[in-house]
Structures are given as C-alpha cells and as structure tokens.
Design an enzyme around this catalytic site. Structure first.
Site, PDB file in Angstrom:
ATOM      1  N   LYS A 108      35.120  37.428  37.252  1.00 58.04           N
ATOM      2  CA  LYS A 108      35.858  37.623  38.502  1.00 58.04           C
ATOM      3  C   LYS A 108      35.068  38.532  39.440  1.00 58.04           C
ATOM      4  CE  LYS A 108      40.095  36.808  40.259  1.00 58.04           C
ATOM      5  NZ  LYS A 108      40.933  35.622  40.090  1.00 58.04           N
ATOM      6  N   TYR A 166      22.298  63.585  44.369  1.00 56.84           N
ATOM      7  CA  TYR A 166      23.136  64.410  43.492  1.00 56.84           C
ATOM      8  C   TYR A 166      23.001  65.870  43.941  1.00 56.84           C
ATOM      9  CZ  TYR A 166      25.730  65.575  39.292  1.00 56.84           C
ATOM     10  OH  TYR A 166      26.688  66.026  38.428  1.00 56.84           O
ATOM     11  N   GLY A 209      56.119  30.185  34.757  1.00 54.53           N
ATOM     12  CA  GLY A 209      55.423  31.458  34.606  1.00 54.53           C
ATOM     13  C   GLY A 209      55.171  32.111  35.951  1.00 54.53           C
ATOM     14  N   ALA A 210      54.308  33.126  35.935  1.00 50.77           N
ATOM     15  CA  ALA A 210      54.049  33.904  37.145  1.00 50.77           C
ATOM     16  C   ALA A 210      53.522  33.027  38.273  1.00 50.77           C
ATOM     17  CB  ALA A 210      53.052  35.018  36.833  1.00 50.77           C
TER      18      ALA A 210
END
Length: 760
Positions: free
Chosen positions: A95, A40, A197-198
């Site tokens: 995920k 930092y 659907g998608a």
C-alpha cells in the site's frame, strides 16, 4: 504460469535483492560533517524550537505534511482473513508503494498487534502527531466501523478506512457511468448487494448519496436476504434490512437492475443473470474469484455491463484509483478530515474522467487498440496519467468548500502543474505547446494515415482540438481503421493515387516541374511523383491547401527528407536546414541540435544552427542560453573541431551581439553553474541556466539525444526541422503516438508563427 511458479516468483520479488518493498531515503545532503551538524545536533534544535512555539510549524520543517500512516491489525487481510499483524506487513508495504508511485505520498506502514478496539484507537492516537493522514487497512467488521468513527472524531488529520470507502468511491463512479450507459435512472434501479461487510455497507451508503432509494436496495449475507424480521442484526445490517418477502440471493436478483458483489466467488449462476432486468449492471468484485466469472457473464447476457476486481477483465474496480489521489488532495489543503463531500467529489471526478478521450500510453499499457467510454470502459484505468491532476483538485475544492481545509488553494493552475511534476506525467513545455495549438488550430496533413498509430495520433489531435487532420492514404483501409478505433469524426480522406485526384495531381505536377525543369525533371516524371504521398502532401502545404505536414513514421528519415528539400523553400536567410530535439529532462527542457541533418557543419553553419535553435526555444517562451559543446574548454585544445566551434561563437558575437552564447565548452561545465562560475568566471553563460546545446557534428548530437531518451527516460519532441518556410515536420521511423501528437501540436504552432510573420 503455474501456481507454484507464481508463488516462487512472488516470494523472490519480496525477498530479493533486499527484503521488503519500501525504504527511507534522505532528502537533504549528508556527505559532510557540516551537513550532519545541520541534520542532527546542534542544528536540528532550531526547527525544534520553532515547532515548540507553534505546532503548525511542524508542516514547515518536517515531512509530516506528506506522510501517511498505513495501519492494520491484520484481522481482515485481502482474502486471507485474520492472519495477524506481522503477516499483514507485506500488504501494508505494498500500500505504501502505491501511495508513492501514484501520488508521491510517503508512507510508514504500522502493524498493531491487538484486536482490542480501545487499545488500537489509543495506539493510533498516540502516534498520530507523526503523520499528515491515517489510512486504516484490513481491519475486520464491525470493529472497523467503530475504529474509524472514533479516530475521525478524535483526530485533527484525515482518517480513512480504505477497505470501506475506497471500494465505495470507485464502484460508485463506475455505477454512475454504467447507469448512464444503460439509459436508466438511479432513483428507480433495483439494487442487490451480496455481502454485508465493511465494504458492502460503505458502498451501499454511498450509492444512496448518489441517488439510489433505500427501498430499492436488498442486501444479502451468508444467511440470505437481510430482512427486518431477522434476529440479532448488527446496527449496520439493520440499516439495510428489507420488508420485502425475499429469502435468497436468487430470489432477490429477479428483475433487479444492479448486482453488487462483495462476498465470495461463484455465488451467481447464469440463470440468476438471465432473471435480471434488461441491460443489467453486474459488479462482481470478490477477489481473486468473482461472484460470476467475466467471460461466462458476458456470454450469458449480451446486454450486460460488467465490472470485476480483476486486472485481466475490463472495468476493474481498483482502489488505487482512489486512495492515493484522495489523500493527495486532502494533504495539500491540510484537511482535518475526509468527509462525505470529498468522497462524492472523487466519485464525480472519476466518472467524468472516463468520458474523456484516453491517452495512447494508457492503451499501450493495457494492450488495447482504443479505450472509449462505453460498456467495457466505465471507469479510468489505474495507470491513466491524468488521475494525479484530475482527482486531487476535486478533493481539495470539496475540502475547501465544506470548511475542513486549513490551507486553501487559490492558484489552481499552479496546483495542477505541481501535481503533474510530482508524477512526472506531464510538463509545462508540452502543456504550453498544446494550449497554443488549441488557441488557433490549423489543418495538418498526416501523410501516412493508413497506419494504425498515425491514425490514432490524428484522432487525438482532432479530439483534443489541437488541429484539423487531413488523412492521406488508402481510403478503404483508413475507413476500416477509423471504425476499429472509434474515430467517427468526418475528416477529409485523400488517396493521391486514385482517379478522383487526377486534376490535383496534374496541377501539383506542373507547379513542381516549373521549379525543377532545369534540374533534370520532365513534366511526366513530375506528375508521376505526385502519386507519392510525401510529394503530394508537401505540395498541398506549398499550395495553401493545408497548413502543416506530418510524415516519416513508416519510412527511413533520409528518404522522407529528400522530397521536402526538393519541394519546400527555405526561410529567408537560411542556406541549410537543421534539426533540433527538445528533451524534457529532470534538469528541465534542453534543446539539442543538429540531431539529424548536417553531418559535419562548418563554423558558419554552426552559428546559424545556433540561431535557429535559439529561435525555436523562444517559441516556448524561453530565453535561449546557448552552449557550443566540445571535448575542450575555451581554447584548451587546438584541434580542428575546437577551432571550428570557437569561430562559430566569434561569428555569433560579432553579428548577433545580443545572443547569449559561449564555447567551446564541455557539457558538464555547461550544465553545472557552480563549476562554470568557479573555473570560467568570464563566460557569458555565468549566472544563466543553459537550455540550448549545439553539438560539433551530427553523430555527437544524435547519440546524446537517444541516450537521454533511453537512460534518463527523457521525453523528446523532434527531430524538429528548422529552416523551412512551411510547417513541414518529419518523424523518426516508428515514432510513438504521443511523439506524433506532440509533433502535430508543434506543427500547428509553427504554422501560427509563420502566418503571423507573413502578416507583418
């Protein structure tokens, strides 16, 4: 397990020992004030200024190049529907976990609390500078189409809505192989898609790119067949509306070749399956309940090729086969987008991988005897370790060839090695060993081939071109096992106990007796011993009827070593054989000796063991740097063990002055160059990376290599017998198939080396 038990277990898994499934871990040192000053203020200002000069430096000084955002608004979460942004977070964390464990990609999951398309797009665009790629997730259609289209157009990093394209890519790969197995032509097959659907739209678009004809596709939604004469169709549904006089899913399925299910459970009946054409292909991908249950479907049609979205059925269409590896390839060439060329590259790479021989570790994970390309194996399994180094290169090449890669790859072999290192699924030592074996395969006797795992190892050796197996054991049983695992190759099978081997047994017995007649053996005893497979196998190698030998899977190590000591001569200058294990550790390869033969070697024995182990390390193209280990350092103890080691080192320095060896030394100093240099700057090991460890006795070496296997999860090749003049190698009792394959490859390389020496 009951539903309540499953629910409780799932909740505990996510809550304990601390909430969630992912965390942020520092990648740099942070223990001291100096470290923090670099991490930092004030040190951090320097990379900031470099990035301000050139934005591309952000990839050099930050984690952006390996960081993907998994973003959702929670409007179409799994099969749960519109449950909101907060409720979608466990899925997005999951995920992220999959990205990391399968492709070593870091993830921040981001849940955006809006259903407004413009607000969602603006939010993602505003945070995009943080990331190397964007994975859109669980956003309902038709909004998902517009969100992805806009973000792909307006951002310069890869963007993919996985619910659309992940399923499309995996199912397209499965469809390609299923059509191949069924003997049909994709341009002629009639396809019925249940769902609009998608995912369904994206899947169907990709099937057209694969070669299907639009006129052969019928798509159904909850109202039935999507027809041209229906009112109020979205542009996506209108794209697949049909002129055909069909109204229901049941009507559409008659004489169809392919059913693609992306709708809801139990909408397909056995009667509908029976109405399909010969060799029907059915992908019932609704989760958790498929459009028709797997067992019912295969019981209804013996000729069916079936896939589902479930892990407990063959042919799972699982998006984890795609998104981690697609993003890996895209990130590694800094692709500006994920385009159609990259998606098709993934389709073909996945389809091709399913046709290759499956590693045994995949069979073990999925409790299969043998996975082979066919009706029940049309796509790779998610835990196939080859995915990480087969799929990303295909994606990267497609990105380069289609002009969207900002940092093209030129050294593809190096890239594949880097990918293997990311997952820990491979290492260069084993690859080197296998490649050398393939260069000049030798015949290998598998002395226990009537054991299933041994036969699996022999099959792998044959199929991968590592060697030419000769199978010893009960012929009838071996033939049964070969059929069970699909090992169709015509390789020699020998049962030493049968009448047809009388001549060879007698001949081998006489040779053996001549060598042992003054050591208490009679001729009849010698001939009788040749009925034992290890004696017979060793004589095959001795007599030049085989190049190498693998045994020891089913019997205790000492009982297998005994016939080898009686039958196989030692190398020139070798008085005692020894054993070494190659351990593939996180710190790199380490050669440990003596792990199984000499209980308490003398100083001279230790010196010779060190020489043999160093020569073995040289087989892998490595310069051996040998540490003679002890509990003491360079004379700090006058124990008998310490003195023995010092004498061994002195002997080696006198007789083999070019050998890099030193000791006695403690293991931590041997393996820590900084510690060694500070405390013992005089050591010959300074400035060298130690890769050979010689132990004072068998118990310390054996304990260490087994600890490394269990605690460090280090892969082991060995114990490898050192000192025989023939390639004879003995497995540990119950060795795994992978261990046997690696040992067989080593036996082939050993045979190659010994052949070269004899020609000199």
């Amino acid at each position: 397990m009951s539903d309540s038990r499953k629910r409780h277990e799932a909740l505990v898994y996510h809550a304990k020992p601390k909430p969630g499934k992912i965390e942020v871990i520092p990648t740099k040192k942070y223990a001291t004030q100096h470290d923090l000053a670099l991490a930092y203020s004030p040190g951090v200002a320097e990379p900031c200024l470099e990035i301000a000069k050139d934005k591309n430096n952000v990839y050099k000084y930050t984690s952006k190049g390996n960081l993907v955002a998994v973003i959702s608004n929670g409007t179409a979460v799994l099969g749960l529907g519109d449950i909101g942004a907060e409720a979608s977070k466990p899925v997005m964390e999951g995920k992220g976990l999959l990205f990391k464990i399968f492709a070593d990609i870091d993830v921040f999951d981001i849940e955006v609390d809006t259903k407004d398309i413009e607000r969602f797009i603006d939010t993602v665009k505003a945070i995009a500078p943080t990331f190397g790629g964007i994975n859109l997730e669980d956003i309902k259609a038709p909004e998902a189409f517009e969100i992805e289209r806009r973000l792909k157009e307006e951002l310069d990093i890869p963007v993919m809505h996985d619910d659309q394209h992940g399923t499309a890519i995996i199912s397209a790969a499965a469809l390609k192989n299923a059509i191949d197995i069924s003997g049909k032509d994709i341009s002629n097959v009639k396809i019925v898609v249940s769902g609009a659907g998608a995912a369904a739209i994206s899947c169907t678009r990709l099937y057209l790119k694969l070669g299907a004809k639009r006129e052969n596709v019928v798509m159904c939604d909850s109202k039935g067949v999507i027809r041209k004469d229906r009112d109020n169709l979205t542009s996506q549904k209108a794209e697949f509306a049909t002129h055909r006089d069909l109204n229901t899913l049941e009507e559409a399925m008659q004489n169809s070749d392919v059913f693609i299910g992306l709708s809801m459970g139990n909408v397909v009946s056995p009667e509908m399956l029976l109405s399909m054409a010969k060799n029907p292909i059915v992908f019932a991908m609704a989760n958790p309940i498929p459009e028709i249950e797997y067992n019912l479907a295969v019981a209804t049609r013996e000729d069916i090729i079936m896939a589902t979205g479930r892990s407990d059925n063959p042919n799972q269409v699982n998006n984890v086969l795609g998104f981690p590896f697609i993003f890996r390839g895209a990130l590694d060439v800094r692709a500006t987008k994920i385009n159609e060329e990259m998606k098709m590259a993934a389709v073909h790479a996945l389809a091709d991988l399913a046709k290759k021989s499956v590693p045994e570790q995949v069979n073990i994970v999925y409790d299969e005897v043998s996975l082979t390309y066919g009706k029940e194996y049309i796509i790779p399994k998610p835990f196939d370790p080859r995915l990480i180094y087969e799929i990303p290169p295909a994606i990267a090449k497609a990105a380069i060839e289609s002009g969207v890669a900002l940092e093209p790859i030129t050294d593809w072999d190096k890239y594949r090695e880097e990918l293997m290192e990311r997952s820990g699924s491979g290492n260069k030592e084993i690859r080197l060993l296998h490649n050398r074996a393939k260069g000049n395969p030798k015949s290998i006797v598998f002395a226990e081939a009537d054991h299933l795992d041994v036969l699996k190892a022999a099959q792998r050796v044959y199929e991968e071109g590592l060697g030419k197996p000769i199978l010893l054991g009960r012929k009838e049983l071996i033939l049964e096992l070969k059929e069970e695992i699909g090992f169709t190759a015509d390789v020699p099978i020998i049962d030493p106990k049968t009448d047809e081997e009388d001549e060879r047994r007698n001949r081998f017995g006489e040779v053996y007796w001549k060598n042992r007649q003054r050591k208490g053996r009679t001729l009849s005893e010698a001939k009788k011993l040749m009925r034992e497979r290890n004696y017979f196998a060793a004589m095959m190698v001795n007599q030049g009827e085989a190049d190498a030998l693998i045994t020891g899977y089913s019997r205790p190590y000492p009982s297998v070593v005994k016939p080898m000591l009686e039958l196989v001569e030692k190398d020139k200058g070798v008085s005692r054989i020894a054993a070494c294990n190659l351990m593939l550790t996180k710190q790199g390869p380490l050669f440990l000796a003596d792990t199984t033969i000499n209980e308490n070697p003398s100083s001279k024995d230790l010196a010779k063991i060190a020489q043999m182990t160093g020569n073995f390390a040289s087989m892998f193209g490595m310069k051996p740097n040998i540490a003679m280990l002890s509990f003491s350092n360079f004379g700090s103890s006058n124990s008998e063990t310490s003195k023995k080691i010092r004498e061994a080192v002195a002997y080696t320095h006198r007789h083999f002055p070019n050998t890099v060896i030193d000791g006695e030394i403690q293991a931590d100093f041997a393996l820590n160059p900084e510690m060694l240099a500070k405390e013992f700057p005089f050591s010959k090991l300074n400035g060298k990376k130690v890769n050979v460890l010689i132990f004072p006795n068998l118990e310390s070496a054996n304990i260490t290599y087994k600890l490394l296997k269990q605690v460090d999860k280090a892969e082991s090749i060995g114990p490898v017998i050192l000192g025989f003049d023939k390639p004879v190698h003995i497995l540990q009792l119950g060795a795994s198939v992978d261990e046997m394959v690696n040992m067989a490859a080593l036996a082939v390389v050993d045979a190659q080396q010994k052949e070269k020496r004899k020609k000199r």
